[in-house]
Design a protein around this motif. Structure first.
Motif, PDB file in Angstrom:
ATOM      1  N   LEU A  83       0.817  -1.220   0.000  1.00  0.00           N
ATOM      2  CA  LEU A  83       0.000   0.000   0.000  1.00  0.00           C
ATOM      3  C   LEU A  83       0.853   1.273   0.000  1.00  0.00           C
ATOM      4  O   LEU A  83       0.540   2.233  -0.703  1.00  0.00           O
ATOM      5  N   LEU A  84       1.922   1.279   0.809  1.00  0.00           N
ATOM      6  CA  LEU A  84       2.698   2.510   0.973  1.00  0.00           C
ATOM      7  C   LEU A  84       3.811   2.702  -0.053  1.00  0.00           C
ATOM      8  O   LEU A  84       4.051   3.806  -0.513  1.00  0.00           O
ATOM      9  N   PHE A  85       4.522   1.651  -0.385  1.00  0.00           N
ATOM     10  CA  PHE A  85       5.713   1.770  -1.225  1.00  0.00           C
ATOM     11  C   PHE A  85       5.578   1.113  -2.593  1.00  0.00           C
ATOM     12  O   PHE A  85       6.536   1.088  -3.354  1.00  0.00           O
ATOM     13  N   GLY A  86       4.446   0.519  -2.891  1.00  0.00           N
ATOM     14  CA  GLY A  86       4.261  -0.095  -4.208  1.00  0.00           C
ATOM     15  C   GLY A  86       5.112  -1.328  -4.429  1.00  0.00           C
ATOM     16  O   GLY A  86       5.826  -1.424  -5.420  1.00  0.00           O
ATOM     17  N   ALA A  87       5.074  -2.255  -3.546  1.00  0.00           N
ATOM     18  CA  ALA A  87       5.735  -3.564  -3.667  1.00  0.00           C
ATOM     19  C   ALA A  87       7.255  -3.459  -3.710  1.00  0.00           C
ATOM     20  O   ALA A  87       7.905  -4.064  -4.556  1.00  0.00           O
ATOM     21  N   PRO A 129       2.091 -10.840  -1.319  1.00  0.00           N
ATOM     22  CA  PRO A 129       1.512  -9.557  -1.730  1.00  0.00           C
ATOM     23  C   PRO A 129       2.465  -8.647  -2.511  1.00  0.00           C
ATOM     24  O   PRO A 129       2.013  -7.833  -3.316  1.00  0.00           O
ATOM     25  N   VAL A 130       3.770  -8.750  -2.290  1.00  0.00           N
ATOM     26  CA  VAL A 130       4.700  -7.818  -2.928  1.00  0.00           C
ATOM     27  C   VAL A 130       5.373  -8.364  -4.176  1.00  0.00           C
ATOM     28  O   VAL A 130       5.999  -7.599  -4.916  1.00  0.00           O
ATOM     29  N   ALA A 131       5.271  -9.639  -4.451  1.00  0.00           N
ATOM     30  CA  ALA A 131       5.904 -10.220  -5.635  1.00  0.00           C
ATOM     31  C   ALA A 131       5.145  -9.778  -6.887  1.00  0.00           C
ATOM     32  O   ALA A 131       3.917  -9.688  -6.893  1.00  0.00           O
ATOM     33  N   ASP A 132       5.903  -9.504  -7.951  1.00  0.00           N
ATOM     34  CA  ASP A 132       5.281  -9.135  -9.223  1.00  0.00           C
ATOM     35  C   ASP A 132       4.499 -10.320  -9.770  1.00  0.00           C
ATOM     36  O   ASP A 132       4.974 -11.455  -9.740  1.00  0.00           O
ATOM     37  N   SER A 133       3.324 -10.038 -10.305  1.00  0.00           N
ATOM     38  CA  SER A 133       2.540 -11.114 -10.908  1.00  0.00           C
ATOM     39  C   SER A 133       1.833 -10.576 -12.133  1.00  0.00           C
ATOM     40  O   SER A 133       1.379  -9.441 -12.163  1.00  0.00           O
ATOM     41  N   GLU A 134       1.744 -11.400 -13.140  1.00  0.00           N
ATOM     42  CA  GLU A 134       1.101 -11.033 -14.403  1.00  0.00           C
ATOM     43  C   GLU A 134      -0.339 -11.505 -14.450  1.00  0.00           C
ATOM     44  O   GLU A 134      -0.952 -11.504 -15.489  1.00  0.00           O
ATOM     45  N   GLY A 135      -0.848 -11.986 -13.338  1.00  0.00           N
ATOM     46  CA  GLY A 135      -2.230 -12.435 -13.304  1.00  0.00           C
ATOM     47  C   GLY A 135      -2.324 -13.945 -13.319  1.00  0.00           C
ATOM     48  O   GLY A 135      -1.472 -14.651 -13.869  1.00  0.00           O
ATOM     49  N   GLY A 136      -3.334 -14.444 -12.660  1.00  0.00           N
ATOM     50  CA  GLY A 136      -3.546 -15.885 -12.612  1.00  0.00           C
ATOM     51  C   GLY A 136      -2.626 -16.563 -11.620  1.00  0.00           C
ATOM     52  O   GLY A 136      -1.706 -15.969 -11.064  1.00  0.00           O
ATOM     53  N   PHE A 137      -2.906 -17.834 -11.430  1.00  0.00           N
ATOM     54  CA  PHE A 137      -2.132 -18.615 -10.468  1.00  0.00           C
ATOM     55  C   PHE A 137      -0.696 -18.804 -10.933  1.00  0.00           C
ATOM     56  O   PHE A 137       0.253 -18.675 -10.160  1.00  0.00           O
ATOM     57  N   GLY A 138      -0.517 -19.124 -12.209  1.00  0.00           N
ATOM     58  CA  GLY A 138       0.832 -19.344 -12.746  1.00  0.00           C
ATOM     59  C   GLY A 138       1.691 -18.102 -12.656  1.00  0.00           C
ATOM     60  O   GLY A 138       2.881 -18.168 -12.334  1.00  0.00           O
ATOM     61  N   GLY A 139       1.106 -16.949 -12.971  1.00  0.00           N
ATOM     62  CA  GLY A 139       1.847 -15.695 -12.879  1.00  0.00           C
ATOM     63  C   GLY A 139       2.242 -15.370 -11.449  1.00  0.00           C
ATOM     64  O   GLY A 139       3.332 -14.863 -11.191  1.00  0.00           O
ATOM     65  N   ARG A 140       1.358 -15.672 -10.497  1.00  0.00           N
ATOM     66  CA  ARG A 140       1.654 -15.428  -9.078  1.00  0.00           C
ATOM     67  C   ARG A 140       2.799 -16.330  -8.624  1.00  0.00           C
ATOM     68  O   ARG A 140       3.708 -15.879  -7.916  1.00  0.00           O
ATOM     69  N   GLY A 143       6.062 -15.079 -10.139  1.00  0.00           N
ATOM     70  CA  GLY A 143       6.510 -13.880  -9.439  1.00  0.00           C
ATOM     71  C   GLY A 143       7.126 -14.216  -8.088  1.00  0.00           C
ATOM     72  O   GLY A 143       8.130 -13.627  -7.688  1.00  0.00           O
ATOM     73  N   LEU A 144       6.520 -15.180  -7.378  1.00  0.00           N
ATOM     74  CA  LEU A 144       7.051 -15.594  -6.080  1.00  0.00           C
ATOM     75  C   LEU A 144       8.416 -16.258  -6.231  1.00  0.00           C
ATOM     76  O   LEU A 144       9.357 -15.940  -5.486  1.00  0.00           O
ATOM     77  N   VAL A 145       8.549 -17.155  -7.204  1.00  0.00           N
ATOM     78  CA  VAL A 145       9.831 -17.847  -7.422  1.00  0.00           C
ATOM     79  C   VAL A 145      10.906 -16.851  -7.841  1.00  0.00           C
ATOM     80  O   VAL A 145      12.055 -16.917  -7.367  1.00  0.00           O
ATOM     81  N   THR A 146      10.548 -15.917  -8.710  1.00  0.00           N
ATOM     82  CA  THR A 146      11.511 -14.904  -9.142  1.00  0.00           C
ATOM     83  C   THR A 146      11.956 -14.022  -7.976  1.00  0.00           C
ATOM     84  O   THR A 146      13.139 -13.723  -7.829  1.00  0.00           O
TER      85      THR A 146
END
Length: 185
Positions: A83-87, A129-140, A143-146
């Motif tokens: 919310l405060l720092f944008g991930a 919550p802070v990992a980049d994701s492109e949408g969907g379960f696979g993207g999440r 993003g978490l692994v990256t």
């Protein structure tokens, strides 16, 4: 999350009819802590830093409690960072270190090892919550692994910090027990 020890009141007889050993609180030698309980401590005998540390809360969390504390704290901090720092994962990593220290300090002596296990799990859960994701379960998941791969230094640093604190606490505990056995023997 704390568990208090209970013992039967002093007026009740023991179950088996035999007297309880001295460490159970009925007669016998007093421990060093009990012996100094009635002696007032002067302010000059303790440094101001030690007095400041003693004012902090000192909960003793179980293994599960320390894991829940660490995981919930990291997830809440990650949501706040989002919310405060944008991930910002760097801010997340910096805030991860004090949570590791508190987890290692607040876990009770019987569950010291669980602090070292709970810290990396909490880091991974908090990254959601802070990992980049492109949408969907696979993207999440990607993003978490990256995020775990790119910011593993924070994970290793926090785990190492918790491990060092737990190791020092365990060594001090073993030293105290050895000294008590030598005094008793």
């Amino acid at each position: 999350m704390e568990q208090h020890r209970t013992r039967p009141p002093q007026s009740q007889p023991s179950r088996g009819g035999s007297p309880l050993p001295p460490q159970a609180g009925r007669g016998g030698a007093r421990t060093a802590r009990q012996a100094g309980a009635g002696v007032p401590r002067t302010a000059t005998s303790v440094s101001p830093l030690v007095q400041a540390v003693r004012r902090f809360p000192n909960p003793r969390l179980t293994g599960l409690g320390s894991g829940l504390f660490c995981t919930a704290s990291m997830f809440a901090l990650a949501c706040l960072i989002q919310l405060l720092f944008g991930a910002s994962i760097v801010v997340y990593g910096v805030l991860f270190l004090p949570v590791c220290v508190l987890t290692a300090v607040w876990v009770r002596r019987a569950d010291l090892v669980t602090a070292v296990v709970a810290v990396p799990i909490a880091f991974a859960v908090g990254l959601l919550p802070v990992a980049d994701s492109e949408g969907g379960f696979g993207g999440r998941v990607m993003g978490l692994v990256t995020a775990l791969a790119m910011h593993a230094g924070w994970l290793y640093g926090g785990t190492l910090l918790a491990g060092v604190i737990v190791t020092v606490r365990k060594a001090r505990m073993m030293t105290r027990k050895a000294a008590q056995r030598r005094r008793a023997g």
